[in-house]
Design an enzyme around this catalytic site. Sequence first.
Site, mmCIF file in Angstrom:
data_model
loop_
_atom_site.group_PDB
_atom_site.id
_atom_site.type_symbol
_atom_site.label_atom_id
_atom_site.label_comp_id
_atom_site.label_asym_id
_atom_site.label_seq_id
_atom_site.Cartn_x
_atom_site.Cartn_y
_atom_site.Cartn_z
ATOM 1 N N SER A 10 32.644 49.903 40.168
ATOM 2 C CA SER A 10 33.535 49.235 39.673
ATOM 3 C C SER A 10 33.754 48.879 38.310
ATOM 4 C CB SER A 10 34.412 47.962 40.655
ATOM 5 O OG SER A 10 33.414 46.953 39.730
ATOM 6 N N THR A 12 36.042 44.958 38.780
ATOM 7 C CA THR A 12 36.161 44.638 37.513
ATOM 8 C C THR A 12 35.315 44.188 36.919
ATOM 9 O OG1 THR A 12 38.668 45.692 36.881
ATOM 10 C CG2 THR A 12 37.071 44.152 35.064
ATOM 11 N N THR A 14 35.253 48.030 32.976
ATOM 12 C CA THR A 14 35.852 48.791 34.469
ATOM 13 C C THR A 14 35.990 49.585 34.667
ATOM 14 O OG1 THR A 14 37.577 48.207 35.991
ATOM 15 C CG2 THR A 14 38.293 48.346 34.189
ATOM 16 N N ARG A 47 45.522 57.007 33.687
ATOM 17 C CA ARG A 47 46.024 55.936 34.604
ATOM 18 C C ARG A 47 45.122 55.062 33.422
ATOM 19 N NH1 ARG A 47 43.545 51.109 36.798
ATOM 20 N NH2 ARG A 47 45.350 49.739 37.865
ATOM 21 N N VAL A 48 45.516 53.700 32.894
ATOM 22 C CA VAL A 48 45.004 52.510 32.637
ATOM 23 C C VAL A 48 45.760 51.085 32.900
ATOM 24 C CG1 VAL A 48 44.733 51.332 30.348
ATOM 25 C CG2 VAL A 48 44.953 53.843 29.813
ATOM 26 N N ASP A 101 44.841 47.162 33.168
ATOM 27 C CA ASP A 101 44.799 45.822 32.328
ATOM 28 C C ASP A 101 43.946 45.585 31.540
ATOM 29 O OD1 ASP A 101 43.851 44.610 34.987
ATOM 30 O OD2 ASP A 101 44.171 42.982 34.755
ATOM 31 N N THR A 113 40.457 40.602 37.182
ATOM 32 C CA THR A 113 40.743 41.815 38.247
ATOM 33 C C THR A 113 41.321 41.628 38.603
ATOM 34 O OG1 THR A 113 38.761 40.170 39.540
ATOM 35 C CG2 THR A 113 37.637 40.874 37.645
ATOM 36 N N GLY A 114 41.618 42.351 39.805
ATOM 37 C CA GLY A 114 42.467 43.327 40.585
ATOM 38 C C GLY A 114 43.898 43.748 40.055
ATOM 39 N N GLY A 131 45.867 45.883 38.839
ATOM 40 C CA GLY A 131 46.194 45.673 36.898
ATOM 41 C C GLY A 131 47.251 45.708 36.605
HETATM 42 N N1 ASP Z 1 42.058 45.281 36.434
HETATM 43 C C1 ASP Z 1 41.852 46.498 37.032
HETATM 44 C C2 ASP Z 1 42.594 47.515 37.148
HETATM 45 O O1 ASP Z 1 43.473 47.679 37.159
HETATM 46 C C3 ASP Z 1 40.990 46.585 38.397
HETATM 47 C C4 ASP Z 1 40.253 45.986 38.810
HETATM 48 O O2 ASP Z 1 40.302 44.956 38.829
HETATM 49 O O3 ASP Z 1 40.286 46.166 40.386
HETATM 50 O O4 ASP Z 1 42.022 48.634 36.089
#
Ligand code: ASP
Length: 372
Positions: free
Chosen positions: A94, A221, A239, A249-250, A252, A272-273, A275
């Site tokens: 990740s 991340t 990340t 794509r960008v 968070d 994380t998670g 974005g």
């Molecule tokens: N937050 C990150 C994103 O959306 C990915 C992640 O943390 O899983 O790019």
Amino acid sequence: MSSESRQIDRREFVVTTAAGLAAAIPVRLFGQGPAPRRTIDPVVVASANGNRFKNGGDVTCVEKAFGLMSAGTDVLDALIAGVNIVELDPEDTSVGYGGLPNADGVVQLDASCMHGPSRRAGGVACLEGVRTPSLVAKAVMDQTDHHLLVGADARQFARQVGFTIEPDLNTERSRRLWLEWKRRTDPHRWLDPRTRAQAGLEAGLQMAAEGLIDADHFYGTINCNGVGPSGDICGVTTTSGLAWKIPGRVGDSPILGAGLYVDGDVGAAGSTGRGEANLFGLCSFVIVEQMRQGRHPKDAGMEALRRIKANTTEKRLLNPRGLPSFNVSFYVVNARGEHAGVSLYQSKYAVCTKNGAQTLDTEPLLSGRADE
Ligand code: ASP
């Protein structure tokens, strides 16, 4: 006196803990001169992968960061040295080298960092070819007047300041997984883009459900925040973003206020998670602002999660219970070293204090799992 300056004057107070004056730590205002030095028990908080991957060495990210900052290394340098372990470890799919690529099979990385004491920040997005985007984010902070460089120009900047640019950051594993994803999604190639994107998302989630990729690493991340022995607060997030994302794509992670926010007097939060859910509400900024008003890291984090839940109304993003079908986690620390890991659904986070490194359960806002 303007109402704004009256407001600022009113904020010139000393926050005390409920435990009494003995634990009081002065909270400073923007632009009020150098922070008073104070002695504090250092602490590092991170996403759970911060206490898992060692890249063949002896220590995890949080252990490395904690050891360095306790020995006097600048807090941000210590945190970045920690996340470099995860960025460089091909086993974490990740982050950094070996991170799962985008829909074209290209690894594109995002990162940001914030240095509380100097109130400086840097970030990169859609960076290709450098295994350690956190260090490029730091170079943006240290060597430019800017906060965010993106795409091919971010790579060109990295080259100019001396980073090694590699043609491809895939590992055999990440490429094999991408090919598997491609195979599964090819039947949808000619559908309209929206349907195709949804089909791709579903194929990825199915691969996670089958154990082919770690569910934590479909979205995945590392965020790592710390308070050093002198009370210096810093943070870093790095990340490879959402697996199989649309190129360009960008998320968070590189966006100040979303994937990371640090106020040198108040605290730090990172995520994380999913974005997109975080970007919509700039939740790390919200959390730090909540802490500024005196809320504990856990309560501040819960407020941000409630906003994410309230803003998640599209049916495609809801599970059968009508709740968000994804997870978002925040890792939060305040100037006193109090910390929390919070998430929409139960997850894990990493902490390192003088008592050693631990992986703890996050405080969940919602019961059950995201997909049920
Ligand atoms: N937050 C990150 C994103 O959306 C990915 C992640 O943390 O899983 O790019």
